[in-house]
Design an enzyme around this catalytic site. Structure first.
Site, PDB file in Angstrom:
ATOM      1  N   ASP A 171     -14.183 -43.360  26.958  1.00 43.92           N
ATOM      2  CA  ASP A 171     -12.905 -42.593  27.050  1.00 43.92           C
ATOM      3  C   ASP A 171     -12.946 -41.436  28.100  1.00 43.92           C
ATOM      4  OD1 ASP A 171     -10.427 -41.425  26.189  1.00 43.92           O
ATOM      5  OD2 ASP A 171     -10.989 -40.936  24.125  1.00 43.92           O
ATOM      6  N   ASP A 172     -12.155 -41.502  29.066  1.00 47.19           N
ATOM      7  CA  ASP A 172     -12.308 -40.431  30.264  1.00 47.19           C
ATOM      8  C   ASP A 172     -13.539 -40.420  30.914  1.00 47.19           C
ATOM      9  OD1 ASP A 172      -9.684 -39.953  29.130  1.00 47.19           O
ATOM     10  OD2 ASP A 172     -10.214 -37.605  28.905  1.00 47.19           O
ATOM     11  N   HIS A 178     -14.838 -37.976  26.221  1.00 40.64           N
ATOM     12  CA  HIS A 178     -13.513 -37.102  25.997  1.00 40.64           C
ATOM     13  C   HIS A 178     -13.690 -35.764  25.798  1.00 40.64           C
ATOM     14  CE1 HIS A 178      -9.341 -36.162  24.920  1.00 40.64           C
ATOM     15  NE2 HIS A 178      -8.969 -37.269  25.540  1.00 40.64           N
ATOM     16  N   ASP A 238     -10.754 -45.813  30.283  1.00 40.40           N
ATOM     17  CA  ASP A 238      -9.451 -45.766  30.409  1.00 40.40           C
ATOM     18  C   ASP A 238      -8.673 -45.315  31.579  1.00 40.40           C
ATOM     19  OD1 ASP A 238     -10.245 -43.522  29.435  1.00 40.40           O
ATOM     20  OD2 ASP A 238      -8.642 -43.392  27.826  1.00 40.40           O
ATOM     21  N   ASN A 239      -9.250 -43.994  32.102  1.00 43.63           N
ATOM     22  CA  ASN A 239      -8.541 -43.485  33.169  1.00 43.63           C
ATOM     23  C   ASN A 239      -9.602 -42.545  33.821  1.00 43.63           C
ATOM     24  OD1 ASN A 239      -7.027 -42.057  30.365  1.00 43.63           O
ATOM     25  ND2 ASN A 239      -8.605 -40.879  31.406  1.00 43.63           N
ATOM     26  N   ARG A 244      -4.617 -47.760  27.486  1.00 40.53           N
ATOM     27  CA  ARG A 244      -5.205 -48.889  26.555  1.00 40.53           C
ATOM     28  C   ARG A 244      -4.154 -49.912  26.303  1.00 40.53           C
ATOM     29  NH1 ARG A 244      -9.516 -46.315  23.797  1.00 40.53           N
ATOM     30  NH2 ARG A 244      -9.978 -44.316  25.168  1.00 40.53           N
ATOM     31  N   ARG A 292      -7.816 -37.222  35.860  1.00 37.92           N
ATOM     32  CA  ARG A 292      -6.961 -37.781  34.516  1.00 37.92           C
ATOM     33  C   ARG A 292      -5.651 -37.256  34.781  1.00 37.92           C
ATOM     34  NH1 ARG A 292      -7.996 -36.044  28.727  1.00 37.92           N
ATOM     35  NH2 ARG A 292      -7.028 -34.218  29.560  1.00 37.92           N
ATOM     36  N   LYS A 337     -11.465 -45.693  18.830  1.00 30.65           N
ATOM     37  CA  LYS A 337     -10.065 -44.991  19.424  1.00 30.65           C
ATOM     38  C   LYS A 337      -9.186 -46.218  19.707  1.00 30.65           C
ATOM     39  CE  LYS A 337      -8.000 -41.471  22.092  1.00 30.65           C
ATOM     40  NZ  LYS A 337      -8.644 -40.560  23.149  1.00 30.65           N
ATOM     41  N   HIS A 388      -5.376 -45.597  19.405  1.00 30.72           N
ATOM     42  CA  HIS A 388      -4.280 -44.971  20.117  1.00 30.72           C
ATOM     43  C   HIS A 388      -3.198 -45.671  20.892  1.00 30.72           C
ATOM     44  CE1 HIS A 388      -4.362 -41.101  22.731  1.00 30.72           C
ATOM     45  NE2 HIS A 388      -4.020 -40.635  21.459  1.00 30.72           N
TER      46      HIS A 388
END
Length: 528
Positions: free
Chosen positions: A30-31, A204, A296-297, A73, A305, A122, A124
């Site tokens: 995540d991130d 994150h 994801d990013n 996602r 991000r 997660k 989301h």
């Protein structure tokens, strides 16, 4: 002849599926960025990712197709860009974005192919009918801290998934045998292939939602008073002086302390990945499971991000196949996208993508614009040099639609809402790095950044960068006549992809899309 070839594909795919049982483990951070030993960061201790990389093909030019959590996602789980699947922004709370009801997601298609599906961590994305899983422990039914950051809990849930998977096979075999007792070999015959998606919440930020745990939840579970303890986590700490500041982040004491906290959660992520992979081995699936690791990013720092600059799009990507060992430990220069994950997994399982339509192109069947990455596992691809990206919103108030094409050494961005300031999201706003940047700007102090805050807020409509000579994308070449042919070629390529994927923003901001009869752009004469 066409019908014969289609029949051959269907028959051969059934044969492949029956001849060898295959599984997939998809791990998404995540991130996360390149703060690992795998990508030459020698400060952060990530032995488990390094070990995975030795059994993988590493991609050095992997990109997200949208730099925002829920939209990204959704693209991972559908193979469709956010503007095509409908997940324009974040899913939770007041943002409330969802994919279109008609979308045929990866877990849905796999379930219809009799593949056992699971998600831990997660999720989301929504709605649930589009993203169904047979086994699910997510923020929808648990604390996201527990299923996304507590690596002991994650380990036990992965173990439970494998146990449930085996029990399902045992039960089916027992029903067939009646009074006769099913053996271990009988159970294995009945085991369905599985797709397990482990979505970590690390690294994150959490300073806006759980500030008591630190800017990156780096204190969560560390054993200090009030923090709880994660039994399988051995916290690793870093000093601000140790960290490697990315060139697109201000090099200030505040940012360095922020990155040091991020590194601690990256170490927890790495230890979690190690636990998940150990469970895979202990369950006996290592030698028939495709493992994919990515994020994801971009990282939650300035220029990261929510931006479609390279610093917001570039992702780690490891693909490990037990059947394709030729390139284990190698690095690929091919341009690949998170949009490639769905076609790769479908290819691995020999499952065909269904034919259906979506609102963006009601007269044209949906098709995936990504590609399977499996051919790259045996030899370096030729001409894989283009990726596309599409951002519309992050939070519901953050309307800043951008479209992008990255082709070879050139990167073109189209900022449709360029006359408005670039928006800032909540958790990034309260971060130590951004607060320091704001204060330095307000007090006219040196920011130690590659651009000013004013330049960050206000952007040109078109931005063209030569990433070989300008890797951090600071010099816009749009007004340089020597690049006019490159600019026009990339514009046409980008617009073609937008039409192909049913992008509702394809005509903006100076035209309006008329799609009732024959889709085309009608001029607004608005001076843009």
């Amino acid at each position: 002849m066409q019908h014969v070839w289609l029949l051959f594909l269907v028959v051969s795919s059934c044969y492949v599926g029956e001849s060898k049982r295959r599984n997939v483990l998809l791990i998404i951070a995540d991130d996360a960025g390149f703060e690992t030993e795998v990508y030459n960061n020698t400060v952060v201790h990530t032995p488990h990712l390094r070990s995975l990389a030795q059994r993988s093909l590493l991609f050095s030019n992997a990109f997200t197709s949208v730099s925002s959590c829920s939209p990204s996602r959704s693209t991972i789980l559908t193979g469709l860009p956010q503007h095509q699947n409908g997940m324009y922004g974040l899913h939770q709370g007041v943002h409330h974005f969802n994919s279109f009801d008609e979308v045929q997601s990866l877990p849905l298609v796999l379930s219809q192919a009799n593949i056992y599906t699971g998600i831990i961590g997660k999720k989301h994305v929504g709605p649930g009918s589009v993203y169904p899983f047979d086994f699910a422990y997510t923020e929808e039914n648990n604390s996201v801290l527990q299923v996304g950051r507590n690596i002991t809990r994650i380990k036990l849930l992965v173990r439970k998934f494998f146990q449930t998977h085996k029990e399902d096979a045992f039960q089916k075999k027992q029903e067939k045998l009646g009074n006769n007792k099913a053996s271990r070999e009988d159970r294995k015959e009945e085991e369905r292939p599985f797709f397990l998606y482990v979505a970590f919440h690390d690294p994150h930020r959490c300073g806006h939602s759980q500030p008591q745990y630190g800017a990156f939840c780096e204190k969560f579970g560390n054993g200090e008073m009030g923090m709880g303890r994660i039994p399988d986590w051995t916290p690793e700490y870093y000093t601000p002086e140790q960290v490697k500041v990315p060139p697109f982040v201000p090099d200030t004491p505040a940012a360095r302390a922020d990155i040091a906290a991020q590194y601690t959660t990256v170490s927890r992520l790495d230890q979690g990945v190690g636990l998940v992979l150990q469970e895979l081995r202990d369950a006996g699936y290592e030698n028939d499971t495709l493992v994919i690791y990515s994020s994801d990013n971009g990282i939650p720092f300035p220029n990261g991000r929510t931006n479609l600059y390279r610093s917001g799009m570039a992702e780690p990507m490891l693909v490990s196949s037990p059947e394709h060992r030729e390139r284990w430990g190698d690095t690929s220069q091919a341009y690949v996208s998170l949009l490639d994950i769905t076609p790769t997994i479908l290819d691995w399982f020999s499952v065909l993508y269904p034919s259906y339509n979506l609102p963006g192109s009601p007269a044209t069947p949906v098709h995936l614009t990504g590609r399977s990455l499996l051919p790259a596992l045996t030899s370096e691809p030729r001409n894989w040099n283009t990726v596309y990206a599409s951002q519309s919103l992050h939070e519901v108030t953050m309307y800043y639609p951008t479209r992008s094409v990255h082709q070879g050494t050139y990167h073109l961005l189209h900022n449709l809402n360029y006359r408005m300031p670039f928006p800032i999201d909540q958790d990034f706003y309260v971060s130590p790095t951004f607060q320091d940047l704001l204060n330095r700007t307000r007090l006219s102090q040196p920011t130690h950044w590659l651009k000013s805050l004013q330049q960050y807020y206000y952007r040109e409509r078109w931005e063209l960068f030569h990433t070989r000579t300008d890797p951090w994308e600071t010099r816009n070449l749009v007004s340089d006549p020597s690049y006019s042919a490159v600019l026009e070629s990339l514009r046409q390529s980008l617009q073609k992809w937008q039409w192909e994927t049913g992008d509702p923003w394809v005509c903006g901001p100076d035209y309006v899309l008329e799609d009732k009869l024959e889709p085309h752009c009608r001029p607004l004469y608005n001076g843009l």
